[in-house]
Design a protein around this motif. Structure first.
Motif, mmCIF file in Angstrom:
data_model
loop_
_atom_site.group_PDB
_atom_site.id
_atom_site.type_symbol
_atom_site.label_atom_id
_atom_site.label_comp_id
_atom_site.label_asym_id
_atom_site.label_seq_id
_atom_site.Cartn_x
_atom_site.Cartn_y
_atom_site.Cartn_z
ATOM 1 N N ASP A 180 0.800 -1.200 0.075
ATOM 2 C CA ASP A 180 -0.045 0.213 0.017
ATOM 3 C C ASP A 180 0.896 1.248 -0.004
ATOM 4 N N MET A 181 2.243 1.075 -0.502
ATOM 5 C CA MET A 181 2.853 2.330 -0.803
ATOM 6 C C MET A 181 2.119 3.388 -1.704
ATOM 7 N N VAL A 182 2.671 4.701 -1.597
ATOM 8 C CA VAL A 182 1.811 5.457 -2.344
ATOM 9 C C VAL A 182 2.373 6.353 -3.302
ATOM 10 N N PRO A 183 2.626 5.749 -4.653
ATOM 11 C CA PRO A 183 3.259 6.529 -5.850
ATOM 12 C C PRO A 183 2.422 7.844 -6.002
ATOM 13 N N GLU A 289 -7.695 12.238 -1.591
ATOM 14 C CA GLU A 289 -7.584 10.806 -2.143
ATOM 15 C C GLU A 289 -6.083 10.462 -1.686
ATOM 16 N N GLU A 290 -5.022 11.179 -2.049
ATOM 17 C CA GLU A 290 -3.658 10.713 -1.596
ATOM 18 C C GLU A 290 -3.599 10.529 0.046
ATOM 19 N N ASN A 291 -4.229 11.444 0.608
ATOM 20 C CA ASN A 291 -4.169 11.349 2.058
ATOM 21 C C ASN A 291 -4.680 10.158 2.643
ATOM 22 N N ALA A 292 -5.912 9.824 1.888
ATOM 23 C CA ALA A 292 -6.499 8.596 2.279
ATOM 24 C C ALA A 292 -5.359 7.436 2.321
ATOM 25 N N GLN A 293 -5.017 7.363 1.146
ATOM 26 C CA GLN A 293 -3.900 6.289 0.675
ATOM 27 C C GLN A 293 -2.785 6.254 1.786
ATOM 28 N N LEU A 294 -2.335 7.719 2.248
ATOM 29 C CA LEU A 294 -1.140 7.638 2.819
ATOM 30 C C LEU A 294 -1.820 7.090 4.538
#
Ligand code: A3D
Length: 310
Positions: A180-183, A289-294
């Motif tokens: 679940d790393m975040v590119p 959305e990026e923050n949710a992934q983070l």
């Protein structure tokens, strides 16, 4: 006087590290492995000494199992530990590699207390945390190598898909070293052109997924063991930025103390690496959305680190 590079673990990654460090004349090199593998470590060192006339480098390279030989090292790169086999997750390595990191931390603390230390052993986020806790070294002196590799993979896959030079692909990957790393496609460019303007959403999603599973893709192909060329190069880039005070900004696993809302955990973040080690962590304003992934990757890192009980 030449700098001294200590490589703890002389296996697949360790031997490539030794070759790259020699070829780039980063300093004298010590390859340290367990007593049962002292002779192979000595053999690798001797082989590299014999490669020097054609490799055109000057370095003293030795193999050992004695921590006294790393005394005064400027850089320590730790690959000691078991790698994954097909079907294993990185977390499956936690118990066995935690013990190994404990032994390594003792040796490095005693003989190379001023060294800039890079941890490569998996599960990365937990092992670098354990090494930091066990040595008590300042946070500027301890980083994990993962984001530099994850970003290299992200850049390589983009270049392969678009048929462009990998040199012109710039971007970053945040978070833990796991699926679940975040590119960050939004911040990725190809020669200054935003990725989203030249690649479809479907293609970008496909590359994100491949990046997240890149380590596993290699493990499946090998059947036994994990990637070694690209992890070694990634650690070398970080070590060189320190030794030459290049001040490169590289994604690395660093102790966050408030950055990205994380406190007391090591996680992949953009780091400025110079002569003082970790000199700065850059914070990026993320979309929702990026923050949710983070947040998801932070949850995974917390869980694995929790299992170290440190
Ligand atoms: P491998 O070829 O097995 O080499 C590891 C070496 O460590 C062996 O030679 C061992 O004998 C040695 N070792 C074991 N215990 C000790 C000890 N106490 N002191 C000194 N040496 C010891 O593995 P590898 O080089 O392929 O991988 C090394 C580690 O890196 C593994 O944990 C991998 O999972 C990890 N790895 C991380 C990444 C990241 O991106 C973070 C990528 C690839 C591999």
């Amino acid at each position: 006087m030449r700098k001294k590079i200590a490589l703890i673990g002389g296996g697949q990654i360790g031997q490539i590290l030794a070759m790259l460090a020699a070829q780039r004349e980063m300093g004298d090199i010590v390859i340290l492995d367990i007593p049962e593998l002292e002779n192979p470590a000595k053999g690798k060192a001797l082989d590299l000494m014999e490669m020097a006339p054609h490799g055109n480098y000057d370095a003293n390279i030795i193999g050992t199992s004695d921590y006294k030989d790393i005394a005064g090292a400027d850089v320590v790169i730790i690959t000691a530990g078991k790698p994954r086999q097909a079907g294993m997750t990185r977390e499956d390595l936690l118990a066995v590699n935690l013990q190994i990191i404990g032994a390594v931390a003792n040796g490095v603390k005693q003989y190379a207390p001023k060294a800039f230390c890079l941890v490569v052993t998996n599960p990365l986020d937990a092992m670098v945390y354990a090494f930091y806790k066990m040595t008590g070294f300042p946070k500027s002196q301890v980083l994990g190598m993962a984001g530099t590799l994850d970003t290299a993979r992200w850049r390589a896959f983009i270049a392969m898909e678009l048929g462009v030079s990998v040199v012109d692909v710039a971007g970053t990957v945040l978070g833990g070293h796991g699926p679940d790393m975040v590119p960050l496609p939004r911040l990725t460019t190809v020669g200054g052109v935003p990725l989203a303007e030249i690649a479809s959403k479907e293609l970008i999603d496909k590359i994100v997924l491949r990046t997240r599973e890149a380590g596993t893709e290699i493990v499946k192909l090998f059947g036994k063991g994990s990637a070694f060329f690209s992890p070694a190069w990634s650690a070398i880039v970080m070590a060189e930025s320190y030794l030459k005070d290049k001040k490169r900004v590289l994604p690395a696993c660093a102790l966050c103390e408030g950055e990205y809302g994380v406190n007391g955990l090591f996680m992949g973040v953009p780091c400025l690496i110079g002569a003082k080690g970790l000199e700065k962590i850059y914070e990026i304003k993320l979309t929702e959305e990026e923050n949710a992934q983070l947040q998801k990757t932070i949850g995974s890192v917390k869980k694995t680190v929790g299992e170290t009980k440190l």
